[in-house]
Design a protein around this motif. Structure first.
Motif, PDB file in Angstrom:
ATOM      1  N   LEU A  67       0.848  -1.182   0.000  1.00 58.05           N
ATOM      2  CA  LEU A  67       0.000   0.000   0.000  1.00 58.05           C
ATOM      3  C   LEU A  67       0.890   1.241   0.000  1.00 58.05           C
ATOM      4  N   TRP A  68       0.443   2.268  -0.701  1.00 59.56           N
ATOM      5  CA  TRP A  68       1.098   3.582  -0.624  1.00 59.56           C
ATOM      6  C   TRP A  68      -0.003   4.567  -0.266  1.00 59.56           C
ATOM      7  N   VAL A  69      -0.129   4.868   1.019  1.00 58.72           N
ATOM      8  CA  VAL A  69      -1.331   5.566   1.472  1.00 58.72           C
ATOM      9  C   VAL A  69      -1.289   7.080   1.297  1.00 58.72           C
ATOM     10  N   ASN A  70      -0.105   7.677   1.142  1.00 60.37           N
ATOM     11  CA  ASN A  70      -0.084   9.130   0.950  1.00 60.37           C
ATOM     12  C   ASN A  70       0.206   9.518  -0.498  1.00 60.37           C
ATOM     13  N   ARG A  71      -0.059   8.615  -1.411  1.00 60.57           N
ATOM     14  CA  ARG A  71       0.197   8.874  -2.834  1.00 60.57           C
ATOM     15  C   ARG A  71      -0.515  10.139  -3.322  1.00 60.57           C
ATOM     16  N   ALA A  72      -1.757  10.355  -2.871  1.00 59.40           N
ATOM     17  CA  ALA A  72      -2.558  11.482  -3.363  1.00 59.40           C
ATOM     18  C   ALA A  72      -1.998  12.829  -2.929  1.00 59.40           C
ATOM     19  N   VAL A  73      -1.252  12.878  -1.844  1.00 62.69           N
ATOM     20  CA  VAL A  73      -0.718  14.164  -1.357  1.00 62.69           C
ATOM     21  C   VAL A  73       0.804  14.210  -1.419  1.00 62.69           C
ATOM     22  N   TRP A  74       1.429  13.145  -1.940  1.00 60.38           N
ATOM     23  CA  TRP A  74       2.882  13.046  -1.970  1.00 60.38           C
ATOM     24  C   TRP A  74       3.476  14.007  -2.989  1.00 60.38           C
ATOM     25  N   LYS A  75       4.620  14.620  -2.600  1.00 64.43           N
ATOM     26  CA  LYS A  75       5.393  15.474  -3.507  1.00 64.43           C
ATOM     27  C   LYS A  75       6.841  15.010  -3.473  1.00 64.43           C
ATOM     28  N   PRO A  76       7.588  15.170  -4.578  1.00 59.43           N
ATOM     29  CA  PRO A  76       9.006  14.764  -4.566  1.00 59.43           C
ATOM     30  C   PRO A  76       9.722  15.372  -3.361  1.00 59.43           C
ATOM     31  N   GLY A  77      10.475  14.535  -2.688  1.00 51.01           N
ATOM     32  CA  GLY A  77      11.166  14.957  -1.469  1.00 51.01           C
ATOM     33  C   GLY A  77      10.440  14.526  -0.202  1.00 51.01           C
ATOM     34  N   ASP A  78       9.131  14.251  -0.326  1.00 51.75           N
ATOM     35  CA  ASP A  78       8.371  13.750   0.823  1.00 51.75           C
ATOM     36  C   ASP A  78       8.683  12.270   1.039  1.00 51.75           C
ATOM     37  N   LYS A  79       8.463  11.818   2.247  1.00 52.89           N
ATOM     38  CA  LYS A  79       8.597  10.395   2.547  1.00 52.89           C
ATOM     39  C   LYS A  79       7.327   9.679   2.103  1.00 52.89           C
ATOM     40  N   LYS A  80       7.502   8.564   1.411  1.00 55.01           N
ATOM     41  CA  LYS A  80       6.349   7.746   1.040  1.00 55.01           C
ATOM     42  C   LYS A  80       5.900   6.943   2.261  1.00 55.01           C
ATOM     43  N   TRP A  81       4.592   6.943   2.528  1.00 54.26           N
ATOM     44  CA  TRP A  81       4.044   6.121   3.604  1.00 54.26           C
ATOM     45  C   TRP A  81       3.596   4.808   2.985  1.00 54.26           C
ATOM     46  N   LEU A  82       4.473   3.830   3.029  1.00 55.61           N
ATOM     47  CA  LEU A  82       4.205   2.515   2.464  1.00 55.61           C
ATOM     48  C   LEU A  82       3.809   1.556   3.578  1.00 55.61           C
ATOM     49  N   TYR A  83       2.929   0.632   3.252  1.00 54.87           N
ATOM     50  CA  TYR A  83       2.519  -0.418   4.179  1.00 54.87           C
ATOM     51  C   TYR A  83       2.528  -1.740   3.425  1.00 54.87           C
ATOM     52  N   GLY A  84       2.781  -2.821   4.114  1.00 53.76           N
ATOM     53  CA  GLY A  84       2.687  -4.136   3.498  1.00 53.76           C
ATOM     54  C   GLY A  84       2.862  -5.231   4.527  1.00 53.76           C
ATOM     55  N   VAL A  85       2.126  -6.314   4.352  1.00 53.27           N
ATOM     56  CA  VAL A  85       2.268  -7.466   5.243  1.00 53.27           C
ATOM     57  C   VAL A  85       3.436  -8.316   4.750  1.00 53.27           C
ATOM     58  N   PRO A  86       4.480  -8.470   5.571  1.00 58.30           N
ATOM     59  CA  PRO A  86       5.592  -9.337   5.156  1.00 58.30           C
ATOM     60  C   PRO A  86       5.122 -10.788   5.019  1.00 58.30           C
ATOM     61  N   GLU A  87       5.620 -11.475   4.000  1.00 60.49           N
ATOM     62  CA  GLU A  87       5.257 -12.873   3.830  1.00 60.49           C
ATOM     63  C   GLU A  87       5.631 -13.696   5.059  1.00 60.49           C
ATOM     64  N   THR A  88       6.750 -13.367   5.694  1.00 59.65           N
ATOM     65  CA  THR A  88       7.174 -14.112   6.885  1.00 59.65           C
ATOM     66  C   THR A  88       6.150 -13.993   8.005  1.00 59.65           C
ATOM     67  N   GLU A  89       5.481 -12.850   8.107  1.00 62.69           N
ATOM     68  CA  GLU A  89       4.458 -12.651   9.132  1.00 62.69           C
ATOM     69  C   GLU A  89       3.317 -13.647   8.955  1.00 62.69           C
ATOM     70  N   ILE A  90       2.995 -13.960   7.708  1.00 65.97           N
ATOM     71  CA  ILE A  90       1.927 -14.931   7.439  1.00 65.97           C
ATOM     72  C   ILE A  90       2.414 -16.348   7.701  1.00 65.97           C
ATOM     73  N   TYR A  91       3.580 -16.678   7.143  1.00 65.43           N
ATOM     74  CA  TYR A  91       4.069 -18.044   7.278  1.00 65.43           C
ATOM     75  C   TYR A  91       4.288 -18.436   8.734  1.00 65.43           C
ATOM     76  N   GLU A  92       4.698 -17.480   9.557  1.00 63.71           N
ATOM     77  CA  GLU A  92       4.942 -17.782  10.972  1.00 63.71           C
ATOM     78  C   GLU A  92       3.651 -18.063  11.741  1.00 63.71           C
ATOM     79  N   HIS A  93       2.500 -17.680  11.157  1.00 60.10           N
ATOM     80  CA  HIS A  93       1.239 -17.824  11.884  1.00 60.10           C
ATOM     81  C   HIS A  93       0.213 -18.679  11.135  1.00 60.10           C
ATOM     82  N   LEU A  94       0.683 -19.418  10.132  1.00 57.39           N
ATOM     83  CA  LEU A  94      -0.208 -20.338   9.438  1.00 57.39           C
ATOM     84  C   LEU A  94      -0.742 -21.371  10.429  1.00 57.39           C
ATOM     85  N   GLY A  95      -1.960 -21.786  10.206  1.00 55.07           N
ATOM     86  CA  GLY A  95      -2.577 -22.741  11.115  1.00 55.07           C
ATOM     87  C   GLY A  95      -3.401 -22.076  12.201  1.00 55.07           C
TER      88      GLY A  95
END
Length: 197
Positions: A67-95
């Motif tokens: 996810l890139w949640v501040n894309r609509a207000v982002w300007k060059p030089g700003d920090k991108k607010w990225l989000y994402g579920v790491p695959e390891t987070e899922i694999y560690e909690h399968l079951g």
């Protein structure tokens, strides 16, 4: 027997966190955590509720969602607010029964597609819950904003029936925990999961 992956979609202040932490029985679900590049807010720490990472992490780490949640207000030089579920987070909690708490339905779609691509849909049933927006949504947004551009970013989030349709998701449950409104079918599903423990 298949486990449940419950998607909690709703705007800020719709009661998702309240529902997960105050309503669900302890230990019934594991709440998947995302990595993010945005700064920590007051009261947050590493791993609670996010893994705080830099942008380079998002270029190299295997992620199930992105996810890139501040894309609509982002300007060059700003920090991108990225989000994402790491695959390891899922694999560690399968079951375990899993919950994914995210505003926009398109990101629930991403996670479902990742599960299917990796053959994990054979082990999980997907259930989509729509948390109705609070009447005072913008008041809630403004009260929670404590960083530059925070209000603007939250304002651009959307979660309405059309978003679910665009993501190809059917809504299984509709609720508004803030007002004590719970879908009886969701309560029945939770009761059945409790009996299976």
């Amino acid at each position: 027997m298949k486990k449940t992956l419950l998607f909690c979609n709703g705007l800020s202040g719709s009661g998702k966190t309240y529902f997960i932490h105050k309503t669900l029985p302890t230990g019934l679900f594991y709440n998947l955590r995302s990595a993010t590049t945005r700064p920590m807010r007051d009261g947050e720490s590493e791993g609670r509720p996010y893994f705080f990472r830099d942008e380079a992490y998002f270029d190299s780490a295997p992620l199930a969602t992105r996810l890139w949640v501040n894309r609509a207000v982002w300007k060059p030089g700003d920090k991108k607010w990225l989000y994402g579920v790491p695959e390891t987070e899922i694999y560690e909690h399968l079951g375990q029964n899993l919950i994914y708490d995210v505003i926009e339905p398109q990101y629930s779609r991403q996670l479902i597609d990742w599960f299917k691509k990796n053959g994990l849909d054979a082990h999980y049933n997907f259930h989509v819950a729509y948390f109705l927006p609070p009447i005072n949504h913008m008041n809630t947004v403004e009260s929670r904003a404590n960083m530059p551009n925070d209000t603007a970013v939250r304002t651009f989030n959307t979660c309405d029936p059309a978003d679910f349709a665009r993501a190809g998701l059917d809504i299984d449950y509709i609720l508004r925990p803030i007002d004590g409104v719970y879908d009886p079918y969701l309560i029945r599903h939770i009761d059945n999961l409790i009996k299976q423990r």
